[in-house]
Design an enzyme around this catalytic site. Sequence first.
Site, PDB file in Angstrom:
ATOM      1  CE  LYS A 112      -2.813  -2.458  -0.378  1.00  0.00           C
ATOM      2  NZ  LYS A 112      -3.283  -2.897  -1.646  1.00  0.00           N
ATOM      3  CB  THR A 119       2.961  -2.108  -5.124  1.00  0.00           C
ATOM      4  OG1 THR A 119       3.258  -1.998  -3.448  1.00  0.00           O
ATOM      5  CG2 THR A 119       3.845  -3.231  -5.639  1.00  0.00           C
ATOM      6  CB  THR A 120      -0.252  -0.099  -8.447  1.00  0.00           C
ATOM      7  OG1 THR A 120      -0.838  -1.140  -7.453  1.00  0.00           O
ATOM      8  CG2 THR A 120      -0.844  -0.341  -9.724  1.00  0.00           C
ATOM      9  CD1 TRP A 121       2.622   6.017 -10.307  1.00  0.00           C
ATOM     10  CD2 TRP A 121       2.615   6.969  -8.104  1.00  0.00           C
ATOM     11  NE1 TRP A 121       2.587   7.499 -10.413  1.00  0.00           N
ATOM     12  CE2 TRP A 121       2.663   7.808  -9.355  1.00  0.00           C
ATOM     13  CE3 TRP A 121       2.476   7.300  -6.915  1.00  0.00           C
ATOM     14  CZ2 TRP A 121       2.852   9.411  -8.846  1.00  0.00           C
ATOM     15  CZ3 TRP A 121       2.816   8.633  -6.178  1.00  0.00           C
ATOM     16  CH2 TRP A 121       2.818   9.525  -7.389  1.00  0.00           C
ATOM     17  CG  HIS A 168       4.828  -6.543  -0.902  1.00  0.00           C
ATOM     18  ND1 HIS A 168       5.026  -5.361  -1.168  1.00  0.00           N
ATOM     19  CD2 HIS A 168       3.534  -7.115  -1.176  1.00  0.00           C
ATOM     20  CE1 HIS A 168       3.752  -5.166  -1.976  1.00  0.00           C
ATOM     21  NE2 HIS A 168       3.032  -6.227  -1.768  1.00  0.00           N
ATOM     22  NE  ARG A 193      -0.104   6.593   0.254  1.00  0.00           N
ATOM     23  CZ  ARG A 193      -1.186   6.195  -0.222  1.00  0.00           C
ATOM     24  NH1 ARG A 193      -1.224   5.077  -0.389  1.00  0.00           N
ATOM     25  NH2 ARG A 193      -2.129   6.884  -0.660  1.00  0.00           N
ATOM     26  CB  SER A 201      -4.032   2.405   1.624  1.00  0.00           C
ATOM     27  OG  SER A 201      -4.171   1.658   0.299  1.00  0.00           O
ATOM     28  NE  ARG A 214      -8.349   3.840  -0.172  1.00  0.00           N
ATOM     29  CZ  ARG A 214      -8.499   5.111   0.466  1.00  0.00           C
ATOM     30  NH1 ARG A 214      -9.780   5.527   0.816  1.00  0.00           N
ATOM     31  NH2 ARG A 214      -7.648   5.783   1.035  1.00  0.00           N
ATOM     32  CE  LYS A 215     -11.336   9.443  -0.966  1.00  0.00           C
ATOM     33  NZ  LYS A 215     -11.496  10.255   0.256  1.00  0.00           N
TER      34      LYS A 215
HETATM   35  P1  PAP Z   1       0.026  -3.340  -3.236  1.00  0.00           P
HETATM   36  O1  PAP Z   1       1.480  -3.150  -2.316  1.00  0.00           O
HETATM   37  O2  PAP Z   1      -0.944  -4.228  -2.288  1.00  0.00           O
HETATM   38  O3  PAP Z   1       0.464  -3.869  -4.593  1.00  0.00           O
HETATM   39  P2  PAP Z   1      -0.343  -0.671  -3.722  1.00  0.00           P
HETATM   40  O4  PAP Z   1      -0.292  -0.327  -5.290  1.00  0.00           O
HETATM   41  O5  PAP Z   1       0.947  -0.108  -3.046  1.00  0.00           O
HETATM   42  O6  PAP Z   1      -0.713  -1.857  -3.390  1.00  0.00           O
HETATM   43  O7  PAP Z   1      -1.421   0.384  -3.252  1.00  0.00           O
HETATM   44  C1  PAP Z   1      -2.484   0.898  -3.697  1.00  0.00           C
HETATM   45  C2  PAP Z   1      -2.629   2.330  -3.160  1.00  0.00           C
HETATM   46  O8  PAP Z   1      -1.779   2.992  -4.104  1.00  0.00           O
HETATM   47  C3  PAP Z   1      -3.893   2.948  -3.202  1.00  0.00           C
HETATM   48  O9  PAP Z   1      -3.831   3.939  -2.591  1.00  0.00           O
HETATM   49  P3  PAP Z   1      -5.288   4.640  -1.692  1.00  0.00           P
HETATM   50  O10 PAP Z   1      -5.960   3.589  -0.912  1.00  0.00           O
HETATM   51  O11 PAP Z   1      -4.976   5.627  -0.398  1.00  0.00           O
HETATM   52  O12 PAP Z   1      -6.098   5.166  -2.582  1.00  0.00           O
HETATM   53  C4  PAP Z   1      -4.004   3.189  -4.556  1.00  0.00           C
HETATM   54  O13 PAP Z   1      -5.171   4.284  -4.803  1.00  0.00           O
HETATM   55  C5  PAP Z   1      -2.680   4.074  -4.768  1.00  0.00           C
HETATM   56  N1  PAP Z   1      -2.433   4.097  -6.222  1.00  0.00           N
HETATM   57  C6  PAP Z   1      -2.689   2.964  -7.158  1.00  0.00           C
HETATM   58  N2  PAP Z   1      -2.025   3.458  -8.395  1.00  0.00           N
HETATM   59  C7  PAP Z   1      -1.600   4.584  -8.038  1.00  0.00           C
HETATM   60  C8  PAP Z   1      -1.113   5.766  -9.086  1.00  0.00           C
HETATM   61  N3  PAP Z   1      -0.755   5.521 -10.553  1.00  0.00           N
HETATM   62  N4  PAP Z   1      -0.475   6.842  -8.620  1.00  0.00           N
HETATM   63  C9  PAP Z   1      -0.944   7.102  -7.378  1.00  0.00           C
HETATM   64  N5  PAP Z   1      -1.539   6.204  -6.433  1.00  0.00           N
HETATM   65  C10 PAP Z   1      -1.552   5.012  -6.870  1.00  0.00           C
END
Ligand code: PAP
Length: 326
Positions: free
Chosen positions: A70, A73-75, A133, A157, A165, A291-292
């Site tokens: 959280k 990772t995705t980013w 992770h 973060r 999150s 999510r956000k």
């Molecule tokens: P993971 O470690 O389980 O793979 P991860 O991708 O780190 O998950 O977490 C998802 C968070 O990154 C979400 O945060 P939020 O709940 O506070 O909204 C998700 O919205 C956010 N996220 C996903 N993609 C992006 C992006 N491209 N830019 C910024 N934040 C992002």
Amino acid sequence: RIKLDEGYQKTYKNVDELLPTLPRSKGWWLDQLLQYQGFWLSTYGIRGSMLIDDHFNPRPTDIIIATSPKCGTTWLRALVFSIINRNSFDFSDHPLRKANPRDLVHFLEAHIRGDGSTASIDGLPSPRLLSTHLPYALFPECMTDDTLACRFVYICRDLKDVLASKWHFANKLRPKGVPPLSLEEAFDLFCKGVSHYGPFWDHVLGYWKASLESPKKVLCLKYEDVKKEPLGCVRKVANFLGVPFTPEEENKEIVEEIVKLCSFENMSNQDVNKSDTRSQEKPISNSDFFRKGEVGDWVNHLSPQMSEILDQITEQKFQGTGFSFH
Ligand code: PAP
């Protein structure tokens, strides 16, 4: 599982013998977390770590994308993938428009699929882009000694946003019929360090210290900095990986293209990331990772008291380390 050679059988035997001896705690969804070398991992993470120890052969060109869950990772997967492959694809028809980064970047500790060996990872062409992770301390010395056996790009973060999150994510993952995890419960677990790959603070400090000791090997980013200065951060990652942007690329605004392609707005609006594809076999869908994507959303969830307690723990844990989230 097909019949694996003796070396693998030995590792699996060690895993099977170790697991029942480890301290256990209630998890965030239906899993249990086990304490292994000071960190709370699922059995899957422990098995992955032990397989890496015994069988993973790092290459100097390997790029390991490391995160606590959280933290972005995705980013980060999307950013590094598009930096490394910037000459291979057209931005208007980019793989990130059709696939979630999870499908483009291999998850290192999950390579134990299929035949249960590292074969699928061994077969990848260089440079291999792998995601993890696992805490830095759990990697074998052949990966963490100061030679350039491989490189790590880490993102962390603000833990309050991570907690918010993770709490949302946990409740998406809990099967129907299981009561939701209350925020209070999530908060308690998190403070005790009982979160996937936690204690969270120790995860951050491990990579942070490594980045100070071996700045050519480990790069530490903060989610908030990437939000504030995405262009600068993308250039920093490219420099660190030894593939700086050329003046021609700068002229063509490639850095801007990458930032736009990987932005929350763009990625969360791709069809592949919008649909809910959850099923019994695949309890997580791509949309669960969006999510956000904001900084500071925790204020809408955590109470002032929770915030204060987290500040106290953080101050204690980070005292004298030079690290802070802000
Ligand atoms: P993971 O470690 O389980 O793979 P991860 O991708 O780190 O998950 O977490 C998802 C968070 O990154 C979400 O945060 P939020 O709940 O506070 O909204 C998700 O919205 C956010 N996220 C996903 N993609 C992006 C992006 N491209 N830019 C910024 N934040 C992002």
